[in-house]
Design an enzyme around this catalytic site. Sequence first.
Site, mmCIF file in Angstrom:
data_model
loop_
_atom_site.group_PDB
_atom_site.id
_atom_site.type_symbol
_atom_site.label_atom_id
_atom_site.label_comp_id
_atom_site.label_asym_id
_atom_site.label_seq_id
_atom_site.Cartn_x
_atom_site.Cartn_y
_atom_site.Cartn_z
ATOM 1 N N HIS A 1 -11.097 -4.386 2.892
ATOM 2 C CA HIS A 1 -11.346 -5.654 2.200
ATOM 3 C C HIS A 1 -12.082 -6.577 3.178
ATOM 4 O O HIS A 1 -11.995 -6.399 4.399
ATOM 5 C CB HIS A 1 -10.034 -6.364 1.853
ATOM 6 C CG HIS A 1 -9.089 -5.593 0.993
ATOM 7 N ND1 HIS A 1 -9.376 -5.229 -0.305
ATOM 8 C CD2 HIS A 1 -7.823 -5.160 1.211
ATOM 9 C CE1 HIS A 1 -8.318 -4.604 -0.838
ATOM 10 N NE2 HIS A 1 -7.372 -4.539 0.079
ATOM 11 N N CYS B 1 -1.523 -6.107 1.726
ATOM 12 C CA CYS B 1 -2.516 -6.055 2.812
ATOM 13 C C CYS B 1 -3.295 -7.362 2.928
ATOM 14 O O CYS B 1 -3.417 -7.932 4.023
ATOM 15 C CB CYS B 1 -3.461 -4.880 2.601
ATOM 16 S SG CYS B 1 -4.057 -4.720 0.904
HETATM 17 P P1 NAD Z 1 0.442 5.825 -3.042
HETATM 18 O O1 NAD Z 1 0.242 6.128 -4.488
HETATM 19 O O2 NAD Z 1 -0.611 6.231 -2.080
HETATM 20 O O3 NAD Z 1 1.814 6.453 -2.539
HETATM 21 C C1 NAD Z 1 3.003 6.347 -3.264
HETATM 22 C C2 NAD Z 1 3.753 7.653 -3.135
HETATM 23 O O4 NAD Z 1 5.025 7.515 -3.764
HETATM 24 C C3 NAD Z 1 3.064 8.839 -3.794
HETATM 25 O O5 NAD Z 1 3.115 9.938 -2.918
HETATM 26 C C4 NAD Z 1 3.896 9.088 -5.043
HETATM 27 O O6 NAD Z 1 3.887 10.452 -5.438
HETATM 28 C C5 NAD Z 1 5.285 8.688 -4.553
HETATM 29 N N1 NAD Z 1 6.250 8.354 -5.613
HETATM 30 C C6 NAD Z 1 6.024 7.983 -6.892
HETATM 31 N N2 NAD Z 1 7.188 7.735 -7.532
HETATM 32 C C7 NAD Z 1 8.172 7.952 -6.611
HETATM 33 C C8 NAD Z 1 9.593 7.865 -6.653
HETATM 34 N N3 NAD Z 1 10.245 7.489 -7.761
HETATM 35 N N4 NAD Z 1 10.284 8.184 -5.545
HETATM 36 C C9 NAD Z 1 9.661 8.565 -4.400
HETATM 37 N N5 NAD Z 1 8.301 8.661 -4.314
HETATM 38 C C10 NAD Z 1 7.577 8.356 -5.397
HETATM 39 O O7 NAD Z 1 0.711 4.256 -2.971
HETATM 40 P P2 NAD Z 1 0.462 3.319 -1.725
HETATM 41 O O8 NAD Z 1 -0.961 2.900 -1.712
HETATM 42 O O9 NAD Z 1 1.051 3.927 -0.521
HETATM 43 O O10 NAD Z 1 1.277 2.023 -2.166
HETATM 44 C C11 NAD Z 1 2.675 1.937 -1.991
HETATM 45 C C12 NAD Z 1 3.076 0.469 -1.995
HETATM 46 O O11 NAD Z 1 2.390 -0.200 -0.928
HETATM 47 C C13 NAD Z 1 2.691 -0.291 -3.267
HETATM 48 O O12 NAD Z 1 3.645 -1.298 -3.498
HETATM 49 C C14 NAD Z 1 1.370 -0.926 -2.876
HETATM 50 O O13 NAD Z 1 1.060 -2.079 -3.651
HETATM 51 C C15 NAD Z 1 1.633 -1.283 -1.437
HETATM 52 N N6 NAD Z 1 0.436 -1.431 -0.614
HETATM 53 C C16 NAD Z 1 -0.609 -0.578 -0.750
HETATM 54 C C17 NAD Z 1 -1.749 -0.772 0.018
HETATM 55 C C18 NAD Z 1 -2.953 0.089 -0.146
HETATM 56 O O14 NAD Z 1 -4.039 -0.395 -0.001
HETATM 57 N N7 NAD Z 1 -2.812 1.353 -0.453
HETATM 58 C C19 NAD Z 1 -1.795 -1.799 0.949
HETATM 59 C C20 NAD Z 1 -0.670 -2.612 1.119
HETATM 60 C C21 NAD Z 1 0.438 -2.428 0.322
#
Ligand code: NAD
Length: 375
Positions: free
Chosen positions: A220, A141
């Site tokens: 942020h 992000c």
């Molecule tokens: P999150 O924890 O909200 O969601 C991840 C989901 O994946 C959860 O529902 C979890 O149960 C599921 N999961 C876990 N292991 C799994 C597997 N083996 N197979 C399928 N599903 C599985 O995480 P998020 O915030 O959505 O982040 C996901 C990615 O995006 C990360 O790489 C993070 O760094 C990136 N990201 C997050 C944000 C943020 O602020 N949340 C912003 C930009 C990028």
Amino acid sequence: MNVRVAVNGYGTIGMRVADAIVRQPDLELAGVAKTKPSFEARRAIEKGHRLFVAGGGDLAQFRAAGIAVQGTLDQLLREVDVVVDATPESVGRANRPIYEAAGVRAIFQGGEKADVADGSFNAQGNYAAARGKRTLRVVSCNTTGIARAVSVLGPRWGVEHWEATLVRRAADPGEARKGPVNGILPTLQLPSHHGPDVRTIFPELSISTIALVVPTTLMHLHVNHVRLRRAPRGPTEVLDAFRSAPRFRVFAPWEGADGTPQVMEFARDRGLGTGDMMENVLWEAGLQVEDREIRFFQAIHQESIVVPECIDAIRALAIPSVDGPSSIAMTDEALGLSRTAAPAPPGAVLAAERVLPRKAVAPRAVRGRHDDRSP
Ligand code: NAD
């Protein structure tokens, strides 16, 4: 024929990407995959998404909870052209061999290291270079926010050096166990990993970033200090450049948006259905031009800013006939972003119309170390 897409990992990013795919005229959501039954799984079903079990999850557990699943991730992957991996940090890398074995193109998120994919991606930054690759990583992000701003300033005036201080949110709204609840945590690795991450999009960019974490969940906030190669005529010209670029929203003083609480109020109320703020947010009064030096604030809604980028990444991988500007326009139209861009009222006097006298600014030393990889 529409490109068929799977979303693996249905959390903060995955559920938004799934909703965004459904709105695109040329993409089709084949299904979403989850490890466990939960309220998110129920919501996916209620929205009409086909649900599959991933990551060693137990089909019987879903059935016992009354959640209808269509099968396993392997079965879903057989139906699709592209998978968007939105699993937690490092899980995407572990999933890569599964996608390779299934022969599907894959998009990873910014929590993964850059070498997880054939290239890092930002739609305004490097769409052309991403076209036709088999895998991409949509940068985090904060990196997305900076890369978009570089894409506006760089081509117009050239960037000699970019300094950014990133005031990071402590947790997403749904993350009850993260913090800090009180206090300010400096990220004691200098520079922070964000600068090197921006260079995965702009390898030649001179950039240094510092980060700290504060107790908020909304957004942020970046404090940017950019030394350009050529001086803009003044703040109006710079603000016009941001206003006319896709995925920027500049708040005018009369709007009374003092900070991130009002910005997110605006986002919840504007009727796009998600309560998200997928654009970089700037404040007209919070931009200063001093000869070649620009200082400005920008706020980044961490939960949603990468969503349009994920959609463009799908097209870059799978639809060779579509170029970057066309994809961005299509994505933004489908998400409603282009309809809510706010130009300055005609004849408005800009609060930022203050060109300060030039002052010498000494260049800062930059060391090359990475800190933690969280967004
Ligand atoms: P999150 O924890 O909200 O969601 C991840 C989901 O994946 C959860 O529902 C979890 O149960 C599921 N999961 C876990 N292991 C799994 C597997 N083996 N197979 C399928 N599903 C599985 O995480 P998020 O915030 O959505 O982040 C996901 C990615 O995006 C990360 O790489 C993070 O760094 C990136 N990201 C997050 C944000 C943020 O602020 N949340 C912003 C930009 C990028």
